[in-house]
Structure formats: C-alpha cells, structure tokens
Design an enzyme around this catalytic site. Sequence first.
Site, short mmCIF file in Angstrom:
data_model
loop_
_atom_site.label_atom_id
_atom_site.label_comp_id
_atom_site.label_asym_id
_atom_site.label_seq_id
_atom_site.Cartn_x
_atom_site.Cartn_y
_atom_site.Cartn_z
N HIS A 125 60.91 -11.04 -25.67
CA HIS A 125 60.38 -12.38 -25.90
C HIS A 125 58.93 -12.35 -25.40
O HIS A 125 58.55 -13.07 -24.48
CB HIS A 125 61.23 -13.43 -25.18
N GLU A 170 61.06 -13.98 -32.64
CA GLU A 170 59.93 -14.45 -33.44
C GLU A 170 58.81 -13.42 -33.61
O GLU A 170 57.69 -13.63 -33.10
CB GLU A 170 59.37 -15.75 -32.85
N TYR A 299 61.99 -25.55 -35.60
CA TYR A 299 61.36 -26.69 -34.94
C TYR A 299 60.89 -27.77 -35.91
O TYR A 299 60.94 -28.95 -35.61
CB TYR A 299 60.16 -26.22 -34.09
C1 FCB Z 1 59.12 -20.79 -29.77
C2 FCB Z 1 59.23 -19.76 -28.67
C3 FCB Z 1 59.68 -20.32 -27.35
C4 FCB Z 1 59.06 -21.68 -27.07
C5 FCB Z 1 59.26 -22.59 -28.26
C6 FCB Z 1 58.73 -23.99 -28.05
O1 FCB Z 1 58.20 -20.36 -30.72
O2 FCB Z 1 60.12 -18.75 -29.04
O3 FCB Z 1 59.38 -19.38 -26.35
O4 FCB Z 1 57.75 -21.54 -26.72
O5 FCB Z 1 58.66 -22.04 -29.39
#
Ligand code: FCB
Length: 451
Positions: A125, A170, A299
């Site tokens: 991460h 990601e 999101y």
């Molecule tokens: C994602 C990330 C996580 C956090 C969220 C808000 O892109 O994986 O670490 O920052 O956004």
Amino acid sequence: MSQRPDPAAFPADFLFGAATAAYQIEGSTTAGGRGRSIWDTFSAIPGKIRDGDTGEVAADHYNRFRDDVKLMADLGLRSYRFSIAWPRIQPGGRGPVNQQGLDFYKQLVDELLANGIEPWVTLYHWDLPDELEQAGGWPARETAERFAEYADLTAGALSDRIRFWTTLNEPWCSAFLGYASGEHAPGRHDQAASIAAVHHLLLGHGLAVQALRGHGVEQAGLTVNLYPVTPVDDDPAVLDVARRIDGLQNRLFLDPVLKGAYPEDVRADLAPLTDFAFERPGDAETIATPIDVLGVNYYSRHRATVSAMPGVAQGGVAGPHGDPTAMGWEVDPTGLTEILVRIKDDYREIPIYVTENGSAYDDEVVDGAVHDVERTEYVASHVAACADAIEQGVPLKGYFLWSLLDNFEWAHGYAKRFGMVHVDYATQERTVKDSGRWYADFVRSHRDLQR
Ligand code: FCB
C-alpha cells in the site's frame, strides 16, 4: 435518509470489515529496525504534504494495536484489511527478513485471530523501500522481482495464519500519482516512466501471486480503484475523452490481469509517450496469472468533459454533481453497483470484495460524540448499493469501510478524516463516530441472522 440496506440481502459468510494502511496509521517509522520508505522521504520535503504533516506518529497504531483490535472486536467487525510495511520486513527492499518487523505483524494477526477477526493483508500500500526507489523504483524491472521476493518471504512466515492476500493496492495511484503528476511519493514528473511503472507493478503482482501459491495461499488477488466514467454530453470529442479516461483508469489494469493483454486503444493513446519497450516475452502471461479474488476500491464517479486538464490529453474530469465530500468527490452509490456489474458483464464472474469505500467530512467532536450524518448516509447508501449488485448476480463476498481510524491521508496530511472512529491526534484518543455505530449495528444485525 435515502436507501437503507437490508442485512438479509447479504450471504451468511459475507465479510463486513474495515480497512487501513501501514503508513497511514502505524507511526514509529524508525522502530523495530524499519527502513526508510518513499513516503518518509517525500513527506520530509517542504510543500509536498499539507501543513508539513508526516507519518512519523500517525495514529500510533504500532504501539496501540492491541487496543485497536479490541475496538474492532467491540464494533463486531468480521474482518480487518491492513497493509504490511515492506521496509519493516526488508529495510532496504532486498535481503533477509528483519525479524522484529515480521514479529509486529505476527502479533497483530494473532491478536485479530484471538478476537475472531479474519485478517486480510495487503502487501503493498505504497510504502516502497527508499533504497529501491534510488535504484530506479517501479519504472525499473528489478523492483518487480524484489517485490516477488518480499511476497515470498512474508507468505513464508504468515501464510499459516492469513487466508486473504492482496498484492497491490491501487496500482493506478502508485504509477500515475507517484511518477506522472508527482502528487504522491516518490513525486516524479515523468509520463513515460509512469507507464513503465504500470507494467512493472502488474508484473510484480503476477510474480507475487506465483510466490504466494508456493506457500499454499488459495485466496490471492489485487485491489484496483475503479470509476464509472460518464460523458457530460454526447459530443464525439467528449465521448472520446470518456473512453480515454476509462481506458487509463479502469481497463489498463483490468484487461491485462483478467484478459491477458493491454487494451489496444489505450496502447494507441499512449504511443506518443512510450513504445512499450519494457515488455518482454512471457510478461503478459505472468501478469494474467490466475487470481481468486478481485479487490475493488470505490469512492466516486468521474464525469468526462473536454475542458483542458493536466494529465489527460484534450480533456478531463468535470466538477461533481450534488454535494461533494470534503475531498470534493461526488457522492454516487449507483456508481458502485455499476462498476461491480460491469466486471461480471465485461470480464467474468470472479469473486469480488469491495476493499475500500468511504468518505471524508469535517467532523467535530461535541460532548464526546461525532454526529457525522453525511458519512452515515454515505456508508448506508453504499452498503445498499452492494446489495443491489448481489441482486444483479455479482459474486460480491465482502465490504471494507475506509477507514477504521482517521489517519494520514497522503498529500492531505491529517486534514481529511475518513474514519468510522475519530482520532484526536494530540491525545490519540479514539471516539466512535455515529457512522461507526451505525455500521457496527448493521454488521451485528447481519451476524444475528445467522444465529
Ligand atoms: C485510496 C487509498 C487509501 C485512502 C483512500 C481515501 O485511494 O487506497 O489509502 O487514501 O483512497
């Protein structure tokens, strides 16, 4: 309040949990023999992080992990998704295991298991050991090989107690925010290098899955951040921008992993930047090494327009509809259902877990409580969107709220709060927000159905 989910819409073994990442919560960046990561280096550069914040203390989880696991147990979480800091395991990104680093994660996992919480681990991460960045970082092929070695060492030590393994979180962010826009560590501005980084991240993922198999891991995959992309109108130029954004954001990652090849139109879009000379025979097969689970972080929705924006040729993302979150992100639960259904329709019926979903708002603690009405609404409506996807036949198996705790939100420092639990950074006091209480009640009612 709009849509409220029905716990009975979720299968009995559905994993409801919460997620965090090492650099965002642990702190103690020099303890236990931990090496330096690109985020230590990047956040030390003035102007890179809001208010000059760093992850040095963060939510002090390294010292408070037992209390934090107790909190998760009190909230009734069934699973916890966390990441391992590579520089704790291999301080310089290569060579033997740093036993103290490994021991920290062993203790964390044992504590989770003792509390009946399923550990879900992410190997990467974003905290690359700084020495590997000095040697070229993700644009260099060797980093993929080092990543597989780290996966091998870590699984060798922890596969007896962790079932679910995610290689990357990601890769879009690691490649494009890290090497093209420079908003994230290591902060480079080199578009060609960012495409090489995509390839080597995905190659590292494939090699790591192979290493995990060697230790008997049966639940392995990666996490991608997906967005539905909606054109603002049907002007052909706008439709083409939508195609390009969808290509770079979604298909550039899903296609090689699930179909074995980069999308041809995206290759053509990228031709002015790179000739893909970094590809070698066999890479496509390695990247497409079969996975068991796909992690999806969701999101918001992107709206494509033709106004000039950096990073995307001749177009970009238009402003959000409705009231956005404190990040300025549009709130659209239907987008979550849409991308989940798309994976089934355009790819295949692979088991999916929503590995992150959540929202930042400007919370206030009033008399020991945080009445975060908007976040509660966000969570409830997105959990309901998961139920809609299941109803439409998506093999969705779990949902992780981002995040368990308020934490270091990368370039935004501590200014943006995503937690279901509020953290007072001066005292490290934890306060469960109303959204956290709502989620805990929902998870409990789902569990009670099984009794
Ligand atoms: C994602 C990330 C996580 C956090 C969220 C808000 O892109 O994986 O670490 O920052 O956004």
